[in-house]
Write a protein that holds these residues in place. Structure first.
Motif, PDB file in Angstrom:
ATOM      1  N   UNK A   1      75.875 -38.096 -88.634  1.00 55.11           N
ATOM      2  CA  UNK A   1      75.417 -38.232 -89.827  1.00 55.11           C
ATOM      3  C   UNK A   1      75.191 -39.548 -90.184  1.00 55.11           C
ATOM      4  N   UNK A   2      76.090 -40.657 -89.774  1.00 55.15           N
ATOM      5  CA  UNK A   2      75.854 -41.892 -90.077  1.00 55.15           C
ATOM      6  C   UNK A   2      74.724 -42.530 -89.414  1.00 55.15           C
ATOM      7  N   UNK A   3      74.177 -42.104 -88.303  1.00 50.27           N
ATOM      8  CA  UNK A   3      73.050 -42.707 -87.610  1.00 50.27           C
ATOM      9  C   UNK A   3      71.644 -42.172 -88.328  1.00 50.27           C
ATOM     10  N   UNK A   4      71.739 -40.662 -88.852  1.00 52.32           N
ATOM     11  CA  UNK A   4      70.529 -40.304 -89.531  1.00 52.32           C
ATOM     12  C   UNK A   4      70.283 -40.924 -90.799  1.00 52.32           C
ATOM     13  N   UNK A   5      71.514 -41.346 -91.558  1.00 52.42           N
ATOM     14  CA  UNK A   5      71.580 -41.944 -92.745  1.00 52.42           C
ATOM     15  C   UNK A   5      70.871 -43.505 -92.677  1.00 52.42           C
ATOM     16  N   UNK A   6      71.331 -44.009 -91.490  1.00 52.85           N
ATOM     17  CA  UNK A   6      70.895 -45.579 -91.064  1.00 52.85           C
ATOM     18  C   UNK A   6      69.465 -45.581 -90.972  1.00 52.85           C
ATOM     19  N   UNK A   7      69.086 -44.697 -90.060  1.00 53.39           N
ATOM     20  CA  UNK A   7      67.574 -44.649 -89.890  1.00 53.39           C
ATOM     21  C   UNK A   7      66.746 -44.182 -90.775  1.00 53.39           C
ATOM     22  N   UNK A   8      67.205 -43.287 -91.774  1.00 51.60           N
ATOM     23  CA  UNK A   8      66.382 -42.587 -92.780  1.00 51.60           C
ATOM     24  C   UNK A   8      66.129 -43.866 -94.177  1.00 51.60           C
ATOM     25  N   UNK A   9      67.111 -44.625 -94.050  1.00 49.65           N
ATOM     26  CA  UNK A   9      66.837 -45.510 -95.217  1.00 49.65           C
ATOM     27  C   UNK A   9      65.675 -46.398 -95.298  1.00 49.65           C
ATOM     28  N   UNK A  10      65.359 -47.091 -94.067  1.00 46.96           N
ATOM     29  CA  UNK A  10      64.253 -47.814 -93.762  1.00 46.96           C
ATOM     30  C   UNK A  10      62.878 -47.032 -93.900  1.00 46.96           C
ATOM     31  N   UNK A  11      62.973 -45.904 -93.390  1.00 47.52           N
ATOM     32  CA  UNK A  11      61.694 -44.941 -93.322  1.00 47.52           C
ATOM     33  C   UNK A  11      61.445 -44.515 -94.851  1.00 47.52           C
ATOM     34  N   UNK A  12      62.479 -44.303 -95.609  1.00 46.91           N
ATOM     35  CA  UNK A  12      62.519 -43.977 -97.088  1.00 46.91           C
ATOM     36  C   UNK A  12      61.765 -45.069 -97.842  1.00 46.91           C
ATOM     37  N   UNK A  13      62.292 -46.390 -97.634  1.00 48.66           N
ATOM     38  CA  UNK A  13      61.886 -47.552 -98.311  1.00 48.66           C
ATOM     39  C   UNK A  13      60.571 -47.896 -97.904  1.00 48.66           C
TER      40      UNK A  13
END
Length: 395
Positions: A36-48
C-alpha cells in the motif's frame, strides 16, 4: 514527468489501471503485488502530472471511509498510428486508452523513401489538426507516432531491414519520420502492431496466449504469450508466411521456395489461377469469382492455399499452445473458398490438446492496423521493455 525515468512500479500501476481500472489503491496493490505504501508513493507523482485522476468513492460497503477510485486520464496523451501499404497510408489519432479520435487516409504515389516520409509527415499534421478541431482545440498533445510496415523491422533500432512490398532495404524510418514531424517516433512490423491492438482492445483481451494470422499481400503472424507480444531477440518472430510447407517449389518474395506465403498470399493465388487458366489479366476478384462459379482449377488453387495455411497454423498451435488463433487480413474476404481445407488440415496436424485451439475469423479494416500502431506507441511509453510489449488495456 518523464515516465521512462519512473520506477517500474509506476508502469505497473498505469498498466493495471488501463487493463482493469478504475481501481481503488487497495485493489491496485492486490493486482500489482505492490505494498500500500508503494502504491501511494508512485501514485502521487502520477496524480500531480495528470496521468491518473481520482474519481470519487468506490461505493465500498465496508464500514468506515469509502475507498477512492483511481483511473487513467485519457486526455493526458495522444498517439498517432500510421500503417504504410504499397499504395496508401492509413492513420489514426487515439487517446491514452487507445480510443479513436480521428482517422484519415492518403494515397501513396511513390514508394521512394523520401516521398513516403513526407506523406507520413503530412498525414500526421492533418490528424493533429483534425483531432484538435474535434476536441474543441483541447485535444490531447501527441506524445509519439507509431509507424507500421510489413517485412523485417527492427523496432528497437528504428530500422526497416527489408520490406518486400516497398522494396526497402536498411531504411532508418523512425529517425526520418521523427525528423520530419518533430515528434518521437517508433516503428514495428505491422502484424505485430495489430497483435498489440488485439491484445489491448480486440479478440485477445483477457487471454493468456493467442496468435494472430493475417492473410493478404503477405502471410503474417503475431504471437502473444503470458500477456506479452513477442518481438524476438532479433526483431523477427511469428514469420508463419516463411515456414516451408511440402508440395510446392514456388519462389517466395523472400527468395526461398516452398514458403506458405508463396502459395497462400493474395498475389500468389492470383498468379496460380492465371497460370491455370492462361488468363494473364485476371485480378484477385476475378480469381475469386471463377472459383465461386465452380471452376475446378481455380478452386484447387484456393484449396492448396488453405492446406498451406492449415499447416502453418497447426505449427503455431503445436509450438506455443495458444488459446485462440485469430485469422484476419484482406484475404479473409475469400475465406469461404479455403476455410474447410484450413480447418481440416489444422485438425489433422495439431498435436493432442492443441487441436482444441479456437480458430476465429475476424475481418479487420486497415484503420484497425493503424490503431495498432498507435497502441504500439502507447505501449512503448508505458512498458519500454526489451523482447515484447507488456500489459494490455481494456477498451
Amino acid at each position: 514527468m518523464n515516465l521512462s525515468r519512473q520506477p517500474p512500479s509506476a508502469t505497473l500501476v498505469l498498466q493495471a489501471l488501463l487493463t482493469q481500472g478504475p481501481l481503488t489503491r487497495a485493489e491496485l496493490g492486490r493486482r500489482t503485488g505492490l505494498s500500500s505504501g508503494a502504491v501511494t508513493k508512485v501514485s502521487a507523482p502520477l496524480l500531480d502530472d495528470g496521468w491518473i485522476t481520482e474519481l470519487g468513492p468506490a461505493g465500498d460497503r465496508q464500514p468506515g471511509r469509502p475507498a477512492t477510485l483511481v483511473a487513467v486520464r485519457p486526455e493526458r496523451a495522444g498517439f498517432i498510428g500510421i500503417k504504410i501499404t504499397s499504395d496508401e497510408l492509413i492513420g489514426m489519432l487515439v487517446d491514452l486508452t487507445a480510443a479513436p479520435l480521428a482517422t484519415r487516409r492518403a494515397p501513396l504515389r511513390s514508394r521512394d523513401v523520401g516521398t513516403v516520409v513526407r506523406a507520413v509527415a503530412q498525414l500526421v499534421g492533418a490528424l493533429r489538426g483534425q483531432g484538435a478541431r474535434g476536441a474543441g482545440e483541447s485535444g490531447p498533445a501527441v506524445h509519439s507516432v507509431g509507424v507500421t510496415v510489413s517485412g523485417d523491422v527492427d523496432g528497437p533500432g528504428g530500422t526497416v531491414r527489408y520490406s518486400p512490398f516497398l522494396d526497402w532495404h536498411g531504411v532508418r524510418l523512425a529517425a526520418l519520420v521523427e525528423e520530419a514531424t518533430g515528434i518521437a517516433t517508433v516503428i514495428d512490423n505491422d502484424v505485430r502492431a495489430l497483435t498489440v491492438a488485439e491484445q489491448w482492445f480486440g479478440a485477445g483481451v483477457g487471454l493468456s496466449s493467442f496468435a494472430l494470422v493475417t492473410v493478404g499481400a503477405g502471410v503474417g503472424c503475431g504471437i502473444s504469450l503470458h500477456g506479452r507480444v513477442v518481438s524476438g531477440a532479433y526483431g523477427v518472430s511469428g514469420e508463419l508466411g516463411h515456414l516451408p510447407v511440402s508440395g510446392t517449389e514456388r519462389v517466395c518474395t523472400c527468395g526461398n521456395t516452398g514458403c506458405v506465403e508463396a502459395v497462400a498470399s493474395t498475389q500468389a493465388i492470383v498468379d496460380q489461377v492465371r497460370e491455370q487458366t492462361g488468363d494473364g489479366t485476371l485480378s484477385l476478384s476475378g480469381a475469386v469469382r471463377l472459383a465461386r462459379s465452380g471452376d475446378a482449377a481455380a478452386r484447387e488453387v484456393f484449396t492448396r492455399a488453405g492446406r498451406a495455411l492449415g499447416l502453418g497454423i497447426a505449427s503455431v498451435a503445436n509450438l506455443i499452445g495458444p488459446e485462440r488463433v485469430i485469422i484476419s487480413g484482406e484475404g479473409v474476404a475469400a475465406y469461404d473458398l479455403f476455410s474447410d481445407e484450413i480447418r481440416r488440415t489444422f485438425a489433422d496436424q495439431a498435436f493432442g490438446a492443441a487441436a482444441g485451439c479456437e480458430l476465429l475469423v475476424r475481418p479487420l479494416p486497415f484503420e484497425a492496423w493503424a490503431r495498432g500502431g498507435a497502441a504500439m506507441a502507447a505501449h512503448r511509453l508505458l512498458a519500454p521493455l526489451p523482447g515484447g510489449y507488456g500489459g494490455a488495456a481494456r477498451h
